[in-house]
Design an enzyme around this catalytic site. Structure first.
Site, PDB file in Angstrom:
ATOM      1  N   CYS A 149      24.869  86.625 -26.486  1.00  0.00           N
ATOM      2  CA  CYS A 149      25.097  87.960 -27.050  1.00  0.00           C
ATOM      3  C   CYS A 149      23.767  88.669 -27.331  1.00  0.00           C
ATOM      4  CB  CYS A 149      25.917  87.812 -28.328  1.00  0.00           C
ATOM      5  SG  CYS A 149      26.091  89.318 -29.291  1.00  0.00           S
ATOM      6  N   CYS A 200      23.330  90.030 -30.862  1.00  0.00           N
ATOM      7  CA  CYS A 200      23.122  88.906 -31.785  1.00  0.00           C
ATOM      8  C   CYS A 200      21.648  88.524 -31.843  1.00  0.00           C
ATOM      9  CB  CYS A 200      23.944  87.687 -31.344  1.00  0.00           C
ATOM     10  SG  CYS A 200      25.720  87.972 -31.306  1.00  0.00           S
TER      11      CYS A 200
END
Length: 107
Positions: free
Chosen positions: A56, A59
């Site tokens: 991600c 993230c």
């Protein structure tokens, strides 16, 4: 045959080390999750959970910000949960997205 030195090393490895205040605690097992939540509840601390994933992009951008927040707020428990590694925990929070912050207030 085990020597006193190897027995001492094994005992030290089995003893959990408490994370330093102001750090992000990565959760890699249900036992670690339960322990951290129970300790936070006992201490009546807020818990901020970062649901994340290695693939991600947002993230990875959020990770240093989350770490900085942990350093600035040692009275809050900061947990990081990889949604792919710890699906059982992510499912408890109905987490369908990788990047999500969840605040857990203990009573």
């Amino acid at each position: 045959m085990a020597t006193p030195a190897t027995e001492a090393a094994a005992a030290a490895a089995a003893t959990p080390v408490a994370p330093a205040e102001g750090s992000v605690i990565a959760i890699h097992s249900l036992d670690a999750w339960s322990t951290q939540i129970e300790q936070a509840n006992s201490a009546k601390k807020l818990v901020l959970i970062d649901f994340t994933a290695s693939w991600c992009g947002p993230c990875r951008i959020m990770a240093p910000i989350f770490t900085d927040m942990a350093k600035k707020n040692p009275n809050v428990v900061f947990l990081k949960v990889d949604v792919d590694e710890m699906k059982a925990i992510a499912e408890q929070f109905s987490d369908e997205l990788a990047q999500k912050l969840q605040l857990h207030q203990t009573l």
